[in-house]
Scaffold this motif. Structure first.
Motif, PDB file in Angstrom:
ATOM      1  N   PRO A 246       1.185  33.150  37.586  1.00 44.18           N
ATOM      2  CA  PRO A 246       2.299  32.356  37.055  1.00 44.18           C
ATOM      3  C   PRO A 246       1.874  30.904  36.825  1.00 44.18           C
ATOM      4  O   PRO A 246       1.126  30.327  37.610  1.00 44.18           O
ATOM      5  CB  PRO A 246       3.359  32.457  38.152  1.00 44.18           C
ATOM      6  N   PHE A 247       2.348  30.337  35.724  1.00 42.98           N
ATOM      7  CA  PHE A 247       2.124  28.926  35.420  1.00 42.98           C
ATOM      8  C   PHE A 247       3.281  28.453  34.561  1.00 42.98           C
ATOM      9  O   PHE A 247       4.143  29.248  34.179  1.00 42.98           O
ATOM     10  CB  PHE A 247       0.766  28.707  34.729  1.00 42.98           C
ATOM     11  N   THR A 248       3.369  27.164  34.280  1.00 40.97           N
ATOM     12  CA  THR A 248       4.393  26.670  33.371  1.00 40.97           C
ATOM     13  C   THR A 248       3.718  26.085  32.139  1.00 40.97           C
ATOM     14  O   THR A 248       2.659  25.462  32.227  1.00 40.97           O
ATOM     15  CB  THR A 248       5.324  25.626  34.014  1.00 40.97           C
ATOM     16  N   LEU A 249       4.355  26.305  31.013  1.00 44.21           N
ATOM     17  CA  LEU A 249       3.846  25.829  29.733  1.00 44.21           C
ATOM     18  C   LEU A 249       4.957  25.066  29.039  1.00 44.21           C
ATOM     19  O   LEU A 249       6.002  25.642  28.721  1.00 44.21           O
ATOM     20  CB  LEU A 249       3.388  27.026  28.894  1.00 44.21           C
ATOM     21  N   ASP A 250       4.751  23.778  28.885  1.00 48.41           N
ATOM     22  CA  ASP A 250       5.772  22.911  28.292  1.00 48.41           C
ATOM     23  C   ASP A 250       7.112  23.068  29.003  1.00 48.41           C
ATOM     24  O   ASP A 250       8.167  23.133  28.390  1.00 48.41           O
ATOM     25  CB  ASP A 250       5.912  23.194  26.793  1.00 48.41           C
ATOM     26  N   GLY A 251       7.040  23.163  30.336  1.00 48.39           N
ATOM     27  CA  GLY A 251       8.234  23.240  31.164  1.00 48.39           C
ATOM     28  C   GLY A 251       8.853  24.624  31.302  1.00 48.39           C
ATOM     29  O   GLY A 251       9.829  24.784  32.014  1.00 48.39           O
ATOM     30  N   GLN A 252       8.280  25.621  30.655  1.00 45.88           N
ATOM     31  CA  GLN A 252       8.814  26.978  30.698  1.00 45.88           C
ATOM     32  C   GLN A 252       7.909  27.883  31.521  1.00 45.88           C
ATOM     33  O   GLN A 252       6.681  27.779  31.424  1.00 45.88           O
ATOM     34  CB  GLN A 252       8.935  27.546  29.281  1.00 45.88           C
ATOM     35  N   PRO A 253       8.478  28.804  32.310  1.00 49.98           N
ATOM     36  CA  PRO A 253       7.639  29.725  33.073  1.00 49.98           C
ATOM     37  C   PRO A 253       6.857  30.642  32.134  1.00 49.98           C
ATOM     38  O   PRO A 253       7.361  31.062  31.093  1.00 49.98           O
ATOM     39  CB  PRO A 253       8.633  30.519  33.916  1.00 49.98           C
ATOM     40  N   ALA A 254       5.620  30.927  32.527  1.00 49.41           N
ATOM     41  CA  ALA A 254       4.751  31.797  31.728  1.00 49.41           C
ATOM     42  C   ALA A 254       3.846  32.579  32.671  1.00 49.41           C
ATOM     43  O   ALA A 254       3.703  32.225  33.846  1.00 49.41           O
ATOM     44  CB  ALA A 254       3.929  30.962  30.761  1.00 49.41           C
ATOM     45  N   LEU A 255       3.242  33.623  32.147  1.00 45.73           N
ATOM     46  CA  LEU A 255       2.296  34.431  32.919  1.00 45.73           C
ATOM     47  C   LEU A 255       0.999  34.583  32.151  1.00 45.73           C
ATOM     48  O   LEU A 255       1.013  34.795  30.936  1.00 45.73           O
ATOM     49  CB  LEU A 255       2.856  35.823  33.204  1.00 45.73           C
ATOM     50  N   ALA A 256      -0.098  34.489  32.874  1.00 46.84           N
ATOM     51  CA  ALA A 256      -1.424  34.798  32.357  1.00 46.84           C
ATOM     52  C   ALA A 256      -1.978  35.898  33.257  1.00 46.84           C
ATOM     53  O   ALA A 256      -1.273  36.398  34.128  1.00 46.84           O
ATOM     54  CB  ALA A 256      -2.307  33.559  32.396  1.00 46.84           C
TER      55      ALA A 256
END
Length: 102
Positions: A20-30
């Motif tokens: 899990p990480f955040t991208l431009d303030g939105q949660p995201a998954l790699a």
């Protein structure tokens, strides 16, 4: 290509653990082992915008030599997306250009 459509589509290696990480303030998954470049481009059509022309950029050399893949963390640090690996909790910004290289 519409801006909301990811540039990269994952076709293999779906079994690696999610990160899990955040991208431009939105949660995201790699996935574990992804570079920051891969993590971003599986969610976005571009890595960032050129600070001089405003044109979209998505990396160029992919070996850390061309200076084209710098992205900013929420903490203000710049990192090379093509040679940095995604880490749990990483917070990334694709539009920032005022970070300090580290």
């Amino acid at each position: 290509m519409p801006p909301s459509r990811p540039l990269l589509q994952r076709v293999a290696e779906h079994e690696r653990p999610p990160v899990p990480f955040t991208l431009d303030g939105q949660p995201a998954l790699a996935l574990a082992g992804d570079t920051v470049l891969t993590a971003i481009l599986t969610h976005c059509a571009q890595l960032r915008r050129n600070e001089f022309s405003g044109q979209p950029r998505a990396g160029f050399c992919l070996i850390g030599a061309c200076q084209d893949c710098w992205v900013q963390t929420d903490g203000g640090r710049r990192l090379r997306a093509c040679t940095s690996f995604i880490a749990p909790g990483m917070a990334l910004r694709t539009g920032a250009t005022d970070a300090v290289a580290t």
